[in-house]
Design an enzyme around this catalytic site. Sequence first.
Site, short mmCIF file in Angstrom:
data_model
loop_
_atom_site.label_atom_id
_atom_site.label_comp_id
_atom_site.label_asym_id
_atom_site.label_seq_id
_atom_site.Cartn_x
_atom_site.Cartn_y
_atom_site.Cartn_z
N THR A 147 0.83 -1.20 0.00
CA THR A 147 0.00 0.00 0.00
C THR A 147 0.87 1.25 0.00
OG1 THR A 147 -1.83 -1.14 1.10
CG2 THR A 147 -1.71 1.27 1.38
N GLN A 164 1.37 -8.86 -6.55
CA GLN A 164 1.01 -10.27 -6.78
C GLN A 164 1.93 -10.96 -7.78
OE1 GLN A 164 -1.13 -12.03 -5.08
NE2 GLN A 164 -2.33 -10.45 -4.03
N SER A 198 5.44 -6.29 -1.96
CA SER A 198 5.10 -6.44 -0.54
C SER A 198 5.58 -7.80 -0.05
CB SER A 198 3.58 -6.33 -0.39
OG SER A 198 3.22 -6.54 0.95
N HIS A 208 4.88 -9.71 2.55
CA HIS A 208 4.02 -10.77 3.11
C HIS A 208 3.30 -11.57 2.04
CE1 HIS A 208 -0.18 -9.03 2.99
NE2 HIS A 208 0.49 -7.92 2.83
N CYS A 229 -19.41 -7.14 1.54
CA CYS A 229 -20.82 -7.26 1.89
C CYS A 229 -21.07 -6.35 3.09
CB CYS A 229 -21.09 -8.71 2.25
SG CYS A 229 -22.75 -9.03 2.75
N1 PLP Z 1 -1.64 -4.40 -4.49
C1 PLP Z 1 -2.15 -5.63 -4.69
C2 PLP Z 1 -2.34 -6.13 -6.08
C3 PLP Z 1 -2.50 -6.43 -3.59
O1 PLP Z 1 -3.01 -7.64 -3.78
C4 PLP Z 1 -2.31 -5.91 -2.28
C5 PLP Z 1 -2.73 -6.68 -1.09
O2 PLP Z 1 -3.72 -7.34 -1.07
C6 PLP Z 1 -1.75 -4.63 -2.13
C7 PLP Z 1 -1.43 -3.92 -3.26
C8 PLP Z 1 -1.49 -4.06 -0.78
O3 PLP Z 1 -0.38 -4.67 -0.18
P1 PLP Z 1 -0.15 -4.56 1.42
O4 PLP Z 1 -1.12 -5.53 2.03
O5 PLP Z 1 1.27 -4.99 1.61
O6 PLP Z 1 -0.40 -3.17 1.80
#
Ligand code: PLP
Length: 392
Positions: free
Chosen positions: A70, A178, A198, A200, A325
């Site tokens: 993010t 991803q 990211s 994690h 939802c």
């Molecule tokens: N962008 C994509 C395509 C994601 O799938 C995610 C997380 O689900 C993010 C950004 C955000 O990553 P983070 O959870 O490390 O903030």
Amino acid sequence: MLYLDYAATTPPYPEVVEAVREVMVRFYGNPSSIHRIGMEAERLVIQSRETIAGILRVKPAELIFTSCGTESNNLAVKGAALAARNRGNHMITTPIEHASVSESVRQLESLGFRITVVPVDESGAVRLDKLEEALDAETVLVSVMHVNNEMGRIQPIADVARLLKAYPAALLHVDGVQSVGKLPFSPAELGIDLLSASAHKFRGPKGAGFLYCREGVRLEPLLAGGGQEGGSRSGTENVPLIVGMAKALRMATDRLDDAIERKRLFRAVLAEGIASIPELRLTGPTDGEGMAPHIVHLTFPGMKSEVVVHALERHGYFISTKSACSSGEEKPSGTLLAMGFDKPRAVSGLRISYPEDYTEDDARRFVTALRDVVAELRPMIRKSKQAGGSPR
Ligand code: PLP
């Protein structure tokens, strides 16, 4: 039980947990401190940067450590657009981006940027013809994700980069959250200027990410402060998590070819199983062409996805729904609507995501549970049909 929500987050490799623990205990110095304890911590940050740069075939100085995907997306989109403001005020993106991109774009719009949202086709791929039409001399940033987090479509990034060549002022940002650690690629070789990642998502720790920022690309920092990360991202470096992130990426990429092959086999069993259950519809082609190896998406028209998720949980399987939802009312997935799905399909999306170490037998057992769950829920589909829903 089988955890099938790896696109949401992954369990860190045990070796990563151990590395993080060791750094927290032994190397607690501040990398900015000039004494030995600080320099030891700094050395770990330098080594981690070199490891990640080596894997991505980029320069170490082109990596900015952040706290998550993010943050990387916010820094890339807002930082690049704000720094380029004197060259133009047009930005292009797609309707299927993660909220950390789309909301950043919305903020820029409120600051006076002109935004074009280029559509995707029915497979979820960005329409290159529309992108070409949208590009103009004022375009300073194009943001297109690499692998969609919801339905797994791989975007034609090399083609996007090729189109941008005629517009030297336009930077290409790619949300690779991803795809980093999942697909073999180098942002530099693909023509990407800014790439978000990211930890994690590739079995590293939560709370660590990075942004690849091609040499020469200027960013307006979002955090003012001590000037760490070349001034682009102030704040004391999170040394343990940076080390854990580099280790996880090393481990994920060391076994990448084999991992992709194993995930493709898992995917093939799931795709075949889903195709054999008449109530379900696989998203994308059965052979997985153009799709990420680690995500399978399907819809169950006429059935709320939450109901299916909870029913599968009772059988010991943990999958994901992307349609939010609130107060019992279903909100269709913007991604699925953008692909032209009707509302009954767009509210019934289900995502299955997995690592390389799950076997084809695991996939077969999951398909059996899915078949049982569909049989259990069949009376509810009829109910929603009587209520006026049109499941197919
Ligand atoms: N962008 C994509 C395509 C994601 O799938 C995610 C997380 O689900 C993010 C950004 C955000 O990553 P983070 O959870 O490390 O903030």
